[in-house]
Each structure stands twice: as C-alpha cells, then as structure tokens.
Motif scaffolding. Structure first.
Motif, mmCIF file in Angstrom:
data_model
loop_
_atom_site.group_PDB
_atom_site.id
_atom_site.type_symbol
_atom_site.label_atom_id
_atom_site.label_comp_id
_atom_site.label_asym_id
_atom_site.label_seq_id
_atom_site.Cartn_x
_atom_site.Cartn_y
_atom_site.Cartn_z
ATOM 1 N N TYR A 144 0.716 -1.010 0.164
ATOM 2 C CA TYR A 144 -0.635 0.110 -0.029
ATOM 3 C C TYR A 144 0.803 0.847 -0.237
ATOM 4 N N LEU A 145 0.692 2.146 -0.594
ATOM 5 C CA LEU A 145 0.986 3.488 -0.826
ATOM 6 C C LEU A 145 0.348 4.197 0.369
ATOM 7 N N LEU A 146 1.011 4.641 1.314
ATOM 8 C CA LEU A 146 0.451 5.423 2.384
ATOM 9 C C LEU A 146 1.391 6.995 2.668
ATOM 10 N N LYS A 147 0.234 7.560 3.129
ATOM 11 C CA LYS A 147 0.210 8.746 3.336
ATOM 12 C C LYS A 147 -0.042 9.623 4.121
ATOM 13 N N GLY A 148 0.563 10.385 4.714
ATOM 14 C CA GLY A 148 0.244 10.840 6.239
ATOM 15 C C GLY A 148 1.519 12.071 6.887
ATOM 16 N N LYS A 149 -0.050 12.295 8.173
ATOM 17 C CA LYS A 149 1.372 13.399 8.491
ATOM 18 C C LYS A 149 1.673 13.395 10.197
ATOM 19 N N TYR A 150 2.306 13.479 11.155
ATOM 20 C CA TYR A 150 2.952 13.057 12.306
ATOM 21 C C TYR A 150 1.006 14.540 13.102
ATOM 22 N N ARG A 151 0.658 13.931 13.697
ATOM 23 C CA ARG A 151 -0.073 14.778 14.855
ATOM 24 C C ARG A 151 -0.581 14.051 16.134
ATOM 25 N N THR A 152 -0.156 14.785 17.067
ATOM 26 C CA THR A 152 -0.124 14.615 18.355
ATOM 27 C C THR A 152 -0.421 15.340 19.244
ATOM 28 N N SER A 153 -0.874 15.210 20.534
ATOM 29 C CA SER A 153 -1.435 16.505 21.974
ATOM 30 C C SER A 153 -0.952 15.654 22.958
ATOM 31 N N GLN A 154 -0.543 16.721 23.682
ATOM 32 C CA GLN A 154 -0.242 16.526 25.378
ATOM 33 C C GLN A 154 -0.622 17.364 26.112
ATOM 34 N N THR A 155 -1.457 16.890 27.523
ATOM 35 C CA THR A 155 -2.413 17.335 28.179
ATOM 36 C C THR A 155 -0.956 17.156 29.410
ATOM 37 N N ILE A 156 -1.441 18.791 29.652
ATOM 38 C CA ILE A 156 -0.433 18.596 31.534
ATOM 39 C C ILE A 156 -1.831 19.749 31.972
ATOM 40 N N GLY A 157 -2.158 18.940 32.802
ATOM 41 C CA GLY A 157 -3.226 20.239 33.808
ATOM 42 C C GLY A 157 -4.290 20.807 32.675
ATOM 43 N N ASN A 158 -4.591 22.367 32.560
ATOM 44 C CA ASN A 158 -5.616 22.670 31.539
ATOM 45 C C ASN A 158 -5.442 22.653 30.132
ATOM 46 N N ILE A 159 -3.792 22.953 29.791
ATOM 47 C CA ILE A 159 -3.062 23.237 28.460
ATOM 48 C C ILE A 159 -3.041 22.327 27.417
ATOM 49 N N ILE A 160 -3.401 22.501 26.788
ATOM 50 C CA ILE A 160 -3.515 20.792 25.635
ATOM 51 C C ILE A 160 -2.415 22.480 24.531
ATOM 52 N N THR A 161 -1.165 20.419 24.092
ATOM 53 C CA THR A 161 -0.834 20.844 23.019
ATOM 54 C C THR A 161 -0.193 20.213 22.005
ATOM 55 N N THR A 162 -0.507 21.062 20.830
ATOM 56 C CA THR A 162 -0.434 19.985 20.010
ATOM 57 C C THR A 162 0.946 20.575 18.777
#
Length: 306
Positions: A207-225
């Motif tokens: 399969y030809l796979l295409k994609g982009k890295y994306r993740t989120s990390q949460t500390i307290g009430n702050i979400i960093t993507t």
C-alpha cells in the motif's frame, strides 16, 4: 399470594443482586488479559511459547484453574540481555467487591471461590527494559520461534484490522508489484483530535501510505498539539491476519513524518476485545506505540530549546 411474591420488584432486585454478586466471576473476561510491551524487534515468550513481537497480548487462565501454576515472561532481542519476569499470584480485587452486595456477599464469595476466580496473576501489564549485551543473539532456530512464524504464515491471506496512532491526513491505496495504484482501493481518514484512532479492515498487500504526524499532550488545562511540517509518502507491505497499528514518528530536528508498524497475530483476538467500548484489542495496540518505539516527549524537547 404466591404469584404476587414472584412478581414483586423486591424479588427481581434480589435475583439480580445474586446474579452479579459473584464479582470476580462476573468480571473474569477482562481480568486476565496479559499485556507485555518490549522494545522494537523483540521476541516475547510466555513459559517458552512465543506469543508476540514488540507487543504481546494474551488471555491467561486463573491460577486455581491452571495446571502450570508458574508463568514466566521472557523477552529477547539481539544485542540485549534477556528480560525475565515471573507472574505472581494475588487475590483478585473483584473478589472483595462482593462486600458491596451485603446480603448477597456470602453467596458471591462462595461462587467466586468455587469457580476459581478469587485469585489472578500479576503483573497483568508491564513494559520491559532491556540492558545492552553485545554478545547476545536470538536463536532463530528455536522451535517456538519457528512455530510462531508458521502460525503467521497461515494467516498471510486473511484480512487485517488496522489502527493508526499519532497520524492525521491519512490515506492508503493498494499498489501492484510495480508500485502502480489499483483503482477503487483508496481510503482516506482525517483525525481532528491529536491521538484519535481510526479502524479499518484491509486485505494484505503493498500500500502507498500518506500521512502527517500529529499528536497532543496535556498538562493541567493546557493542551499542546504538535504537527509535523513534512508529510510522509512511502509504499509499505501490510501482512495478513490479526490486528496491526501504524505508529506515527516525528524527527524532532527535521520535523518530518515516518511510521513504524506493530502487528499481532493473536488467534483469540475476539476474546481479548473487552467489554468496555473503546477497549478493543486493536486500539489497545495503538496505545502502545509510544512505549515500543520510544517516541520523544515533545514537551520536554520544547523546554530544552527555550
């Protein structure tokens, strides 16, 4: 008078309590899943039987019902000292849940005891750390390793259930041996939340796979993507049978995307799916991506660059 008593709501409630009072017995389907996480390219054994590579999930019996009272997990990888962990016996915490049912507690305790679900093996999930040993080599002629490979060979033409972790803007299209896309085989997905997973079922192949890295990390009430600047595009070979997960990886310097793959050919996959929504075996495998491949803590990298 007798018929009224049978139809009484109090009788119905009492019967329901007796049915669920045996907590350990009632919860036993989810109480003995063994999850072992090793490093990339490692071999995982349970009592000398190979059960997985990098990640293994296995349904193990209750101590009282097992003819083999001792269970030993061994993890091997070239260039590292084998890691050996013995599973110990402990009281099943669900066993004490019978106290919640007051009058039904004695019956619950008795049923759990007679059904041999009052105890279980522990740890039920762990990540193994291996120490370097340049002299150690995995014996690939090992009978159990060869048996495992034969089992994988039998599933090579079966469909595989796939999940994705730490990826967004994902698309797959099946290609022929020359890398030419096959019409009508493209599937596209977009994840709106950093760690969302999407499940699909495909036939094995390239399969030809295409994609982009994306993740989120949460500390307290702050979400960093975090999203990679560069997407990835490459042809990957997807094996057949069982479940697998594509794990998004990011180069913290080049901000480029790449992927790694986890594959589990557990024949009793359905038995490991669990009773809680979102607790499917395939999703639990994708949750292991960061542990297996040592995906960097991007928040800590940010702090170092400040």
């Amino acid at each position: 008078m007798f018929r009224k008593k049978l139809n009484s709501p109090f009788i119905g409630i009492a019967l329901m309590l007796l049915a669920v009072a045996n907590c350990a017995t009632f919860a036993k389907l989810g109480s003995q899943d063994l999850l072992v996480i090793g490093p990339e390219d490692s071999h995982i054994f349970l009592n000398d039987e190979k059960i997985g590579e990098s990640v293994a999930m296995k349904k193990i019996g209750f101590p009282s019902k097992e003819s083999d009272q001792k269970k030993i997990v061994r993890i091997e990888k070239n260039g590292f000292e084998p890691n050996i962990t013995e599973l110990e016996k402990e009281t099943n915490p669900w066993f004490w849940g019978n106290f919640l049912f007051l009058g039904g507690a004695p019956i619950g305790f008795l049923v759990d005891y007679l059904s041999d679900t009052n105890s279980r093996f522990t740890p039920r999930a762990f990540k193994a750390e291996l120490k370097e040993n340049s002299n150690f080599k995995v014996d690939l002629s090992n009978k159990e390793i060869q048996s495992y490979q034969l089992a994988k060979e039998k599933t090579k033409d079966l469909e595989i259930l796939l999940t994705f972790s730490n990826l967004s803007e994902l698309s797959m299209i099946k290609v022929d041996e020359k890398g030419n896309p096959l019409p009508g085989t493209e599937q596209s997905f977009t994840t709106f939340l950093g760690n969302s997973k999407t499940q699909i079922t495909v036939l094995p192949g390239n399969y030809l796979l295409k994609g982009k890295y994306r993740t989120s990390q949460t500390i307290g009430n702050i979400i960093t993507t975090y999203t990679a600047k560069k997407s990835m595009e490459s042809v990957v070979k997807i094996p057949g049978g069982g479940v697998g997960s594509f794990c998004g990886i990011i180069d913290p310097v080049k901000k480029a995307t790449s992927v790694r793959f986890i594959h589990l050919t557990e024949p009793n996959a359905k038995a490991l799916e669990g009773l809680i929504p979102g607790n499917e075996l395939s999703l639990r495998i994708s949750n292991s991506c960061n542990d297996v491949f040592g995906i960097p803590d991007l928040l800590s990298l940010d702090k170092k660059s400040e």
